[in-house]
Design a protein around this motif. Structure first.
Motif, PDB file in Angstrom:
ATOM      1  N   ILE A 193       0.870  -1.172   0.000  1.00 55.73           N
ATOM      2  CA  ILE A 193       0.000   0.000   0.000  1.00 55.73           C
ATOM      3  C   ILE A 193       0.908   1.223   0.000  1.00 55.73           C
ATOM      4  O   ILE A 193       1.778   1.357   0.869  1.00 55.73           O
ATOM      5  N   ASN A 194       0.723   2.108  -0.979  1.00 56.02           N
ATOM      6  CA  ASN A 194       1.473   3.357  -1.054  1.00 56.02           C
ATOM      7  C   ASN A 194       0.515   4.514  -0.844  1.00 56.02           C
ATOM      8  O   ASN A 194      -0.633   4.462  -1.288  1.00 56.02           O
ATOM      9  N   GLY A 195       0.989   5.560  -0.197  1.00 49.87           N
ATOM     10  CA  GLY A 195       0.120   6.706   0.016  1.00 49.87           C
ATOM     11  C   GLY A 195       0.898   7.972   0.311  1.00 49.87           C
ATOM     12  O   GLY A 195       2.068   7.923   0.683  1.00 49.87           O
ATOM     13  N   ASN A 196       0.224   9.082   0.114  1.00 45.98           N
ATOM     14  CA  ASN A 196       0.765  10.383   0.498  1.00 45.98           C
ATOM     15  C   ASN A 196       0.001  10.849   1.720  1.00 45.98           C
ATOM     16  O   ASN A 196      -1.182  11.129   1.645  1.00 45.98           O
ATOM     17  N   GLY A 197       0.686  10.892   2.851  1.00 46.49           N
ATOM     18  CA  GLY A 197       0.063  11.288   4.102  1.00 46.49           C
ATOM     19  C   GLY A 197      -0.553  10.098   4.798  1.00 46.49           C
ATOM     20  O   GLY A 197      -1.054   9.166   4.156  1.00 46.49           O
ATOM     21  N   MET A 198      -0.461  10.115   6.134  1.00 43.78           N
ATOM     22  CA  MET A 198      -0.948   8.984   6.907  1.00 43.78           C
ATOM     23  C   MET A 198      -1.260   9.434   8.321  1.00 43.78           C
ATOM     24  O   MET A 198      -0.611  10.329   8.857  1.00 43.78           O
ATOM     25  N   ASP A 199      -2.257   8.817   8.927  1.00 44.66           N
ATOM     26  CA  ASP A 199      -2.581   8.995  10.344  1.00 44.66           C
ATOM     27  C   ASP A 199      -2.715   7.596  10.934  1.00 44.66           C
ATOM     28  O   ASP A 199      -3.312   6.711  10.320  1.00 44.66           O
ATOM     29  N   ALA A 200      -2.161   7.408  12.154  1.00 43.11           N
ATOM     30  CA  ALA A 200      -2.217   6.090  12.783  1.00 43.11           C
ATOM     31  C   ALA A 200      -2.228   6.233  14.295  1.00 43.11           C
ATOM     32  O   ALA A 200      -1.840   7.267  14.845  1.00 43.11           O
ATOM     33  N   ASP A 201      -2.694   5.172  14.964  1.00 40.17           N
ATOM     34  CA  ASP A 201      -2.553   5.104  16.415  1.00 40.17           C
ATOM     35  C   ASP A 201      -1.072   4.953  16.732  1.00 40.17           C
ATOM     36  O   ASP A 201      -0.292   4.519  15.889  1.00 40.17           O
ATOM     37  N   GLN A 202      -0.666   5.283  17.973  1.00 41.55           N
ATOM     38  CA  GLN A 202       0.755   5.256  18.305  1.00 41.55           C
ATOM     39  C   GLN A 202       1.350   3.849  18.232  1.00 41.55           C
ATOM     40  O   GLN A 202       2.552   3.705  18.040  1.00 41.55           O
ATOM     41  N   ASP A 203       0.538   2.810  18.322  1.00 41.27           N
ATOM     42  CA  ASP A 203       1.059   1.447  18.170  1.00 41.27           C
ATOM     43  C   ASP A 203       0.866   0.922  16.744  1.00 41.27           C
ATOM     44  O   ASP A 203       1.113  -0.246  16.478  1.00 41.27           O
ATOM     45  N   PHE A 204       0.413   1.788  15.833  1.00 32.37           N
ATOM     46  CA  PHE A 204       0.194   1.481  14.415  1.00 32.37           C
ATOM     47  C   PHE A 204      -0.854   0.392  14.208  1.00 32.37           C
ATOM     48  O   PHE A 204      -0.866  -0.284  13.199  1.00 32.37           O
ATOM     49  N   SER A 205      -1.770   0.221  15.170  1.00 31.23           N
ATOM     50  CA  SER A 205      -2.815  -0.791  15.019  1.00 31.23           C
ATOM     51  C   SER A 205      -3.852  -0.388  13.976  1.00 31.23           C
ATOM     52  O   SER A 205      -4.415  -1.252  13.310  1.00 31.23           O
ATOM     53  N   HIS A 206      -4.122   0.885  13.825  1.00 38.97           N
ATOM     54  CA  HIS A 206      -5.043   1.384  12.803  1.00 38.97           C
ATOM     55  C   HIS A 206      -4.327   2.462  12.006  1.00 38.97           C
ATOM     56  O   HIS A 206      -3.915   3.473  12.564  1.00 38.97           O
ATOM     57  N   ILE A 207      -4.199   2.238  10.689  1.00 39.84           N
ATOM     58  CA  ILE A 207      -3.523   3.191   9.812  1.00 39.84           C
ATOM     59  C   ILE A 207      -4.531   3.692   8.782  1.00 39.84           C
ATOM     60  O   ILE A 207      -5.243   2.910   8.157  1.00 39.84           O
ATOM     61  N   LYS A 208      -4.575   5.019   8.630  1.00 45.26           N
ATOM     62  CA  LYS A 208      -5.458   5.621   7.628  1.00 45.26           C
ATOM     63  C   LYS A 208      -4.596   6.453   6.687  1.00 45.26           C
ATOM     64  O   LYS A 208      -3.884   7.357   7.116  1.00 45.26           O
ATOM     65  N   PHE A 209      -4.662   6.124   5.388  1.00 43.26           N
ATOM     66  CA  PHE A 209      -3.921   6.870   4.380  1.00 43.26           C
ATOM     67  C   PHE A 209      -4.767   8.021   3.884  1.00 43.26           C
ATOM     68  O   PHE A 209      -5.970   7.871   3.685  1.00 43.26           O
ATOM     69  N   ARG A 210      -4.144   9.154   3.657  1.00 40.74           N
ATOM     70  CA  ARG A 210      -4.875  10.321   3.153  1.00 40.74           C
ATOM     71  C   ARG A 210      -5.159  10.171   1.667  1.00 40.74           C
ATOM     72  O   ARG A 210      -6.255  10.448   1.207  1.00 40.74           O
TER      73      ARG A 210
END
Length: 194
Positions: A166-183
């Motif tokens: 998965i490639n993306g520009n911009g990302m938001d995630a929980d501090q343990d990276f359990s949930h990652i959301k790509f912009r």
């Protein structure tokens, strides 16, 4: 008045010990030496006020380990910003604070006191232990206040088992990276036997 007339006599006749030229030179020297002292001040020091070697920074909540940061050197500045000029290794722990669920490695980093955000840069690599995913980017930000990791930079996540990317520009995630959301992102999946 008497003192002024004596000085005038020295200028007119001269003195065998002090010539009029010497008196003028000394007067000029004293006038130059009396310039304001604020012009003599140098630039204020902006370098580090503290250098620490072998740093281990532990972040916990209610006595449970959440994050462990290790780096060979930390520089602290007057405004309490911190710079980590060497390699940074960060471990993120599970909710019980026992098992490392995510490992992060970066070339360098810093802590912005005003924003209360840690920023890591360079060859940033994040390994999620449970899902065997590898996240790579050039910069990541972590906010202890929101417990979120985020970036505006290009991010690539590769599953080392399935080889999905998965490639993306911009990302938001929980501090343990359990949930990652790509912009903005794209997904590449490997199909076998089709």
């Amino acid at each position: 008045m008497l003192g002024i007339s004596i000085i005038i006599q020295y200028f007119q006749k001269g003195d065998r010990f002090v010539s009029p030229f010497c008196i003028l030179a000394l007067a000029g020297f004293f006038l130059i030496a009396c310039e304001p002292s604020d012009k003599k001040k140098g630039k204020p020091y902006t370098g580090p006020i503290e250098i620490t070697n072998g740093v281990e920074l532990k972040y916990s909540e209610q006595g449970l380990m959440k994050v462990l940061l290790k780096t060979p050197k930390q520089l602290r500045f007057q405004n309490d910003d911190k710079v980590f000029p060497d390699t940074i290794n960060i471990n993120f722990y599970d909710p019980l604070g026992v098992t490392v669920v995510t490992r992060l490695r970066a070339d360098s980093g810093r802590f912005d006191q005003r924003k209360n955000v840690y920023i890591v840069k360079g060859n940033v690599r994040v390994v999620k232990s449970l899902t065997k995913e590898l996240l790579t980017t050039t910069e990541l930000n972590w906010s202890p206040d929101t417990k979120k990791v985020f970036t505006e930079k290009f991010v690539s996540v590769k599953n080392t088992v399935t080889k999905d990317i998965i490639n993306g520009n911009g990302m938001d995630a929980d501090q343990d990276f359990s949930h990652i959301k790509f912009r903005k992102g794209t997904f590449k999946m490997k199909f076998d036997g089709i």
